[in-house]
Design an enzyme around this catalytic site. Structure first.
Site, mmCIF file in Angstrom:
data_model
loop_
_atom_site.group_PDB
_atom_site.id
_atom_site.type_symbol
_atom_site.label_atom_id
_atom_site.label_comp_id
_atom_site.label_asym_id
_atom_site.label_seq_id
_atom_site.Cartn_x
_atom_site.Cartn_y
_atom_site.Cartn_z
ATOM 1 N N CYS A 2 0.856 -1.181 0.000
ATOM 2 C CA CYS A 2 0.000 0.000 0.000
ATOM 3 C C CYS A 2 0.893 1.232 0.000
ATOM 4 O O CYS A 2 2.044 1.176 0.402
ATOM 5 C CB CYS A 2 -0.873 0.013 1.242
ATOM 6 N N ARG A 27 1.583 1.787 -6.019
ATOM 7 C CA ARG A 27 1.868 0.783 -4.985
ATOM 8 C C ARG A 27 0.661 -0.106 -4.711
ATOM 9 O O ARG A 27 0.796 -1.173 -4.123
ATOM 10 C CB ARG A 27 2.289 1.472 -3.688
ATOM 11 N N TRP A 74 -3.696 -1.960 -1.398
ATOM 12 C CA TRP A 74 -3.606 -3.228 -2.133
ATOM 13 C C TRP A 74 -4.071 -4.270 -1.120
ATOM 14 O O TRP A 74 -3.360 -4.600 -0.182
ATOM 15 C CB TRP A 74 -2.165 -3.476 -2.568
ATOM 16 N N ASN A 100 0.704 -0.142 6.021
ATOM 17 C CA ASN A 100 1.124 -1.010 4.922
ATOM 18 C C ASN A 100 1.779 -2.228 5.548
ATOM 19 O O ASN A 100 2.658 -2.078 6.391
ATOM 20 C CB ASN A 100 2.134 -0.266 4.037
ATOM 21 N N GLY A 101 1.355 -3.425 5.158
ATOM 22 C CA GLY A 101 1.963 -4.638 5.709
ATOM 23 C C GLY A 101 0.891 -5.589 6.197
ATOM 24 O O GLY A 101 -0.273 -5.484 5.814
ATOM 25 N N GLU A 480 11.639 -12.647 -19.650
ATOM 26 C CA GLU A 480 11.177 -11.281 -19.401
ATOM 27 C C GLU A 480 10.156 -10.830 -20.447
ATOM 28 O O GLU A 480 9.176 -10.164 -20.126
ATOM 29 C CB GLU A 480 12.392 -10.338 -19.356
ATOM 30 N N LYS A 484 6.441 -9.580 -19.442
ATOM 31 C CA LYS A 484 5.876 -8.272 -19.820
ATOM 32 C C LYS A 484 4.541 -8.471 -20.513
ATOM 33 O O LYS A 484 3.575 -7.769 -20.242
ATOM 34 C CB LYS A 484 6.814 -7.508 -20.760
ATOM 35 N N GLU A 487 1.781 -9.683 -17.948
ATOM 36 C CA GLU A 487 1.365 -8.791 -16.856
ATOM 37 C C GLU A 487 0.602 -7.559 -17.324
ATOM 38 O O GLU A 487 -0.231 -7.054 -16.590
ATOM 39 C CB GLU A 487 2.534 -8.415 -15.937
ATOM 40 N N HIS A 503 11.234 -31.335 -25.255
ATOM 41 C CA HIS A 503 10.988 -32.182 -24.078
ATOM 42 C C HIS A 503 9.562 -32.016 -23.546
ATOM 43 O O HIS A 503 9.284 -32.386 -22.416
ATOM 44 C CB HIS A 503 12.012 -31.859 -22.981
ATOM 45 N N LYS A 602 3.585 -2.196 -7.418
ATOM 46 C CA LYS A 602 4.976 -1.992 -7.812
ATOM 47 C C LYS A 602 5.964 -2.636 -6.857
ATOM 48 O O LYS A 602 6.991 -3.149 -7.274
ATOM 49 C CB LYS A 602 5.243 -0.485 -7.920
#
Ligand code: F6R
Length: 607
Positions: A2, A27, A74, A100-101, A480, A484, A487, A503, A602
């Site tokens: 948050c 955030r 969040w 936050n947490g 990567e 990208k 997401e 395989h 983030k």
């Protein structure tokens, strides 16, 4: 995850809080809220949804006062509702709090506090009631007593209606920074939210409580003993948090990479001695000579930067390297010892799993070197040595320029480790440095011609599944590129080692799957060509990333995204750029919220 901001000073606080929340929205963006002390009582406004919803509410009904707190959420405990949005108040509404947490012992505390009136399902609200329980006239004593009982991770900001001249902050395993100015004091979860007001900041240390007044900030340990703050000046300007004419932060940050990769080289290449120089590193040549193996700890995109770095260290320093997911490493039994060097890759410097891995390695006697973008971050403070990236502030939730900066730093470090260990000669290093200088120009060329990338994006937007394949340095690009894409466009994409296709994943090849092959010139180019053929001969769709002038790739690919020729070691820094742009244009074509993709935040400060 948050975002939090608190202010005590002489100015009207609402615009300060809303401005801060705008900078912190990346955030977490499930809901947002503010509380302002109006001279008599706390006035709260909160709203589920994006910050804009709150902004239109407070525009209709502005809150006036010079003390206040703001929060962008969040969700962890409790759904996304107005009641669960922060700030939360004590029963008597004289204590206001944002957090936050995660408070891990909240069930136990809630039982103890059952006579209090709870208005939400959050763990945070418990803290407001706990502080209320502890309060008997001395706000600092109440905060200290409450915080001593909390377990878990928290960055808390607490205000008391009876003491409107001050604010309290407390921190354990979640970031919190104070901003220092002569007539006002601020607290925020990210230092850039403080930059419109001051560049003089100090991180709140782990396990400390800070008291903010207009006159300044004092820091206390949990026994109430005063401890020094360690302020420093931030180099970034507030403009770093502006879009500067780009439609999204992500696009701006992709375009900054010609400059940020050049910054990573600036002043670090000692061409006279053929050595890479890292300022104030904190470890010396002797430390590096003692190293027998390297373990890289990171998450997400940073782990991909670590994947490319692994190949660089093995090639140049001839040391074995394990590139570990920090979330796995921390619960494993990795045999750390004093000959192990951990490289902790973290853009934010606050990722909970990476921080836990750092602590674990240090406890077991290993040295830890962090590569991070944020001065004063937890990982920077808890490591033996730090290489600071020079990517400047990154706002888009999808990491782009910090990824290429991390790889530049990691690969340069790998080369210098080779020099320190006598594994590469000065002449070899001289050549590597020369090739490094070609990277910014190569990125610039990719950025200047995006027509084919846009065409592929138009096609991808109708797509189903995407398999990104690569080898060696460009295995990182496969991982990567796929991350990208998934997401920000929400399309299914996987990154895979190209040699692994036969395989298992070759069974997926059909009309719905597109394989994106990263095949620049280099040691594994021919192997990549064989892997592409294996897909193409099964009538699979192939899009390739190749080096300018390659005549073979167009014969087996439906599209080729070109990159200029660069030395193999630098190829992942360049080859990822068309894939960042491809993900970006696909997401835009699909109407996605590029800078704030759903469900993400983030900085991941919880497990
Ligand atoms: C993806 C992304 C994340 C982060 C990961 C680690 O675009 O940004 O995967 O890389 O959450 O974050 P840091 O680097 O801050 O430790």
């Amino acid at each position: 995850m948050c975002g939090i901001i608190g202010y005590v000073g002489t100015k009207e606080v609402l615009p300060i809080l809303m401005g801060g929340l705008r900078l912190l929205e990346y955030r977490g963006y499930d809901s947002a809220g503010v509380v302002v002390f109006d001279g008599k009582r706390f006035r709260v406004e909160k709203a589920p949804g994006k910050l804009q919803v709150l902004a239109s509410r407070v525009a209709r009904k502005p809150l006036e006062g010079t003390l206040g707190l703001g929060h962008t959420r969040w969700a962890t405990h409790g759904g996304v509702t107005e009641a669960n949005a922060h700030p939360h108040l004590s029963c008597d509404e004289r204590i206001a709090i944002v957090h936050n947490g995660i408070i891990e012992n909240y069930v136990e505390l809630k039982k103890r506090l059952r006579r209090h009136k709870f208005r939400s399902e959050t763990d945070t609200e418990i803290v407001a009631h706990l502080v209320e329980e502890k309060y008997s006239g001395d706000p600092r004593a109440a905060v200290l007593a409450a915080v001593r009982e909390l377990r878990g991770a928290y960055a808390l900001v607490i205000a008391f209606a009876r003491h409107p001249d001050r604010l309290y902050g407390a921190r354990l395993n979640a970031p919190l920074v104070v901003g220092l100015d002569s007539t006002e004091s601020l607290l925020a979860s990210d230092l850039h939210a403080l930059l419109p007001h001051t560049r003089r900041v100090a991180p709140v240390e782990e396990g400390r409580v800070v008291e903010l007044t207009r006159a300044g900030v004092r820091s206390f340990d949990l026994d109430g003993r005063e401890q020094p703050l360690k302020p420093f000046e931030v180099e970034w300007s507030a403009e770093a948090a502006e879009k500067s004419g780009y439609s999204h932060f992500m696009l701006k940050e992709i375009h900054e990479q010609a400059d940020t990769t050049a910054q990573e080289l600036q002043g670090r290449l000692d061409r006279a001695r053929n050595e890479v120089v890292f300022e104030d590193l904190g470890l010396d040549r002797a430390d590096f000579r003692r190293v027998r193996r390297v373990v890289i700890a990171a998450c997400g995109t940073s782990w991909h930067a670590g994947t490319a770095t692994k190949y660089g260290i093995e090639e140049f320093a001839r040391l074995p390297v394990d590139c570990a997911l920090a979330s796995e490493l921390r619960y494993g039994d990795y045999p750390f010892d004093r000959h192990t060097l951990m490289l902790a890759f973290s853009q934010s410097g606050e990722t909970a799993d990476t921080l836990a891995a750092v602590r674990m390695a240090r406890e077991a006697g290993a040295k830890v070197l962090a590569i991070t973008n944020i001065r004063g971050s937890s990982i920077a403070r808890e490591s033996d040595a730090v290489v600071y990236m020079r990517a400047r502030l990154e706002v888009g939730v999808a990491a782009t320029k910090t990824y290429t900066s991390q790889m530049m730093c990691g690969l340069l470090l790998g080369m210098q480790m080779g020099r320190w260990r006598g594994m590469i000669t000065g002449a070899h290093m001289g050549v590597l440095m020369k090739t490094a200088l070609q990277v910014p120009g190569a990125i610039q060329r990719v950025l200047e011609d995006v027509a084919e990338i846009k065409r592929v994006a138009e096609r991808f937007k109708k797509g189903y599944d995407f398999m990104y394949i690569g080898r060696r340095y460009n295995l990182a690009t496969a991982y990567e590129g796929a991350l990208k894409m998934k997401e920000i466009s929400y399309l299914h994409a996987e990154g895979y080692g190209a040699g692994e296709m036969k395989h298992g994943p070759l069974a997926l090849v059909d009309d719905h799957l597109t394989t994106l092959a990263i095949a620049p010139q280099g040691r594994v180019y021919e192997k990549m060509v064989s892997n592409i053929q294996q897909v193409a001969s099964r009538k699979g769709h192939v899009v390739s990333v190749g080096t300018d002038g390659d005549a073979l790739l167009p014969t087996m690919s439906e599209h080729v995204l070109w990159i200029p020729a660069v030395a193999e070691v630098w190829s992942p820094v360049v080859s990822v750029v068309p894939l960042q742009l491809l993900a970006y244009y696909t997401a835009v074509a699909l109407g996605r919220d590029v800078d704030q993709p759903r469900n993400l935040a983030k900085s991941v400060t919880v497990e």
